[in-house]
Design a protein around this motif. Structure first.
Motif, PDB file in Angstrom:
ATOM      1  N   TRP A   1       0.879  -1.145  -0.142  1.00 32.57           N
ATOM      2  CA  TRP A   1      -0.182   0.009   0.159  1.00 32.57           C
ATOM      3  C   TRP A   1       0.838   0.960   0.294  1.00 32.57           C
ATOM      4  O   TRP A   1       1.473   1.505   1.018  1.00 32.57           O
ATOM      5  CB  TRP A   1      -0.980   0.059   1.278  1.00 32.57           C
ATOM      6  CG  TRP A   1      -1.852  -1.516   1.278  1.00 32.57           C
ATOM      7  CD1 TRP A   1      -2.804  -1.532   0.693  1.00 32.57           C
ATOM      8  CD2 TRP A   1      -1.575  -2.265   2.175  1.00 32.57           C
ATOM      9  NE1 TRP A   1      -3.163  -2.727   0.764  1.00 32.57           N
ATOM     10  CE2 TRP A   1      -2.600  -3.303   1.746  1.00 32.57           C
ATOM     11  CE3 TRP A   1      -0.609  -2.791   2.968  1.00 32.57           C
ATOM     12  CZ2 TRP A   1      -2.702  -4.611   2.306  1.00 32.57           C
ATOM     13  CZ3 TRP A   1      -0.657  -4.056   3.472  1.00 32.57           C
ATOM     14  CH2 TRP A   1      -1.772  -4.847   3.271  1.00 32.57           C
ATOM     15  N   SER A   2       0.675   1.908  -1.021  1.00 34.36           N
ATOM     16  CA  SER A   2       1.512   3.350  -1.023  1.00 34.36           C
ATOM     17  C   SER A   2       1.080   4.327  -0.160  1.00 34.36           C
ATOM     18  O   SER A   2       1.851   5.205   0.563  1.00 34.36           O
ATOM     19  CB  SER A   2       1.501   3.929  -2.549  1.00 34.36           C
ATOM     20  OG  SER A   2       0.164   4.169  -2.671  1.00 34.36           O
ATOM     21  N   LYS A   3      -0.137   4.506   0.399  1.00 32.81           N
ATOM     22  CA  LYS A   3      -0.835   5.019   1.437  1.00 32.81           C
ATOM     23  C   LYS A   3      -0.109   4.794   2.853  1.00 32.81           C
ATOM     24  O   LYS A   3      -0.387   5.515   3.545  1.00 32.81           O
ATOM     25  CB  LYS A   3      -2.012   5.392   1.315  1.00 32.81           C
ATOM     26  CG  LYS A   3      -2.584   6.054   0.361  1.00 32.81           C
ATOM     27  CD  LYS A   3      -4.224   6.283   0.167  1.00 32.81           C
ATOM     28  CE  LYS A   3      -4.471   7.275  -0.921  1.00 32.81           C
ATOM     29  NZ  LYS A   3      -6.037   7.428  -0.976  1.00 32.81           N
ATOM     30  N   SER A   4       0.208   3.352   2.851  1.00 31.89           N
ATOM     31  CA  SER A   4       0.632   2.863   4.451  1.00 31.89           C
ATOM     32  C   SER A   4       1.957   2.192   3.983  1.00 31.89           C
ATOM     33  O   SER A   4       1.838   0.983   4.169  1.00 31.89           O
ATOM     34  CB  SER A   4      -0.329   1.988   4.907  1.00 31.89           C
ATOM     35  OG  SER A   4      -1.495   2.737   4.730  1.00 31.89           O
ATOM     36  N   PRO A   5       3.131   2.983   3.810  1.00 37.07           N
ATOM     37  CA  PRO A   5       4.172   2.276   3.363  1.00 37.07           C
ATOM     38  C   PRO A   5       5.143   1.564   4.362  1.00 37.07           C
ATOM     39  O   PRO A   5       6.043   0.836   4.195  1.00 37.07           O
ATOM     40  CB  PRO A   5       5.157   3.569   2.917  1.00 37.07           C
ATOM     41  CG  PRO A   5       4.692   4.690   3.595  1.00 37.07           C
ATOM     42  CD  PRO A   5       3.160   4.540   3.822  1.00 37.07           C
ATOM     43  N   LYS A   6       4.579   1.555   5.822  1.00 36.64           N
ATOM     44  CA  LYS A   6       5.206   0.910   6.612  1.00 36.64           C
ATOM     45  C   LYS A   6       4.431  -0.409   6.976  1.00 36.64           C
ATOM     46  O   LYS A   6       5.111  -1.522   7.721  1.00 36.64           O
ATOM     47  CB  LYS A   6       5.033   1.645   8.042  1.00 36.64           C
ATOM     48  CG  LYS A   6       6.019   3.025   8.136  1.00 36.64           C
ATOM     49  CD  LYS A   6       6.014   3.404   9.348  1.00 36.64           C
ATOM     50  CE  LYS A   6       7.026   4.565   9.604  1.00 36.64           C
ATOM     51  NZ  LYS A   6       6.853   5.549  10.915  1.00 36.64           N
ATOM     52  N   ASN A   7       3.312  -0.710   6.452  1.00 35.75           N
ATOM     53  CA  ASN A   7       2.467  -1.913   6.558  1.00 35.75           C
ATOM     54  C   ASN A   7       2.905  -2.641   5.684  1.00 35.75           C
ATOM     55  O   ASN A   7       2.997  -2.397   4.160  1.00 35.75           O
ATOM     56  CB  ASN A   7       1.027  -1.519   6.290  1.00 35.75           C
ATOM     57  CG  ASN A   7       0.459  -0.498   7.358  1.00 35.75           C
ATOM     58  OD1 ASN A   7       1.222  -0.227   8.375  1.00 35.75           O
ATOM     59  ND2 ASN A   7      -0.845  -0.088   7.255  1.00 35.75           N
TER      60      ASN A   7
END
Length: 125
Positions: free
Chosen positions: A27-33
């Motif tokens: 997920w580009s909007k959640s790069p730590k996930n």
């Protein structure tokens, strides 16, 4: 009792050594996930996320690393009575459980639950 916390890097190292899997950042909007997939069938067996603590119903500001793993529903029932365990965040709450990666869950328990999750996502022969 507070235990020494486990890091996402330790989880990823364990997954690589034990199952030969690497984290996937989807997920580009959640790069730590990141998700960990069972090599046999590409099913997710673990998800490491960094989310606002308030989303978990915690009355604390800031973000926290969590781990979602697939788990036996009976075991989930007993684990939820302990600190550091919550119903699966963003997953089916009957078959998934969330572990806080803040030191409240012992490392060995984290590793054992990852192994169980991998086993539960393996195709039955």
């Amino acid at each position: 009792m507070k235990f020494v916390g486990i890091t996402r890097q330790e989880i990823f190292k364990y997954a690589k050594e034990k199952f030969g899997t690497n984290p996937e950042y989807l997920w580009s909007k959640s790069p730590k996930n990141a998700v960990l997939r069972n090599k046999e069938n590409s099913k997710w067996y673990a998800i490491v996320m960094n989310i606002p603590q308030k989303r978990l119903g915690l009355k604390v500001e800031g973000y926290i690393d969590i781990l979602d793993v697939k788990c036996d529903p009976i075991l989930i029932g007993s684990l939820l009575n302990n600190n550091g365990y919550l119903p699966g965040y963003h997953m089916n709450k009957t078959n998934w459980i969330t572990l806080l990666l803040d030191g409240s869950v012992p490392k060995d328990d984290v590793f054992n639950l990852i192994a169980l999750s991998y086993e539960l996502t393996t195709n039955k022969k």
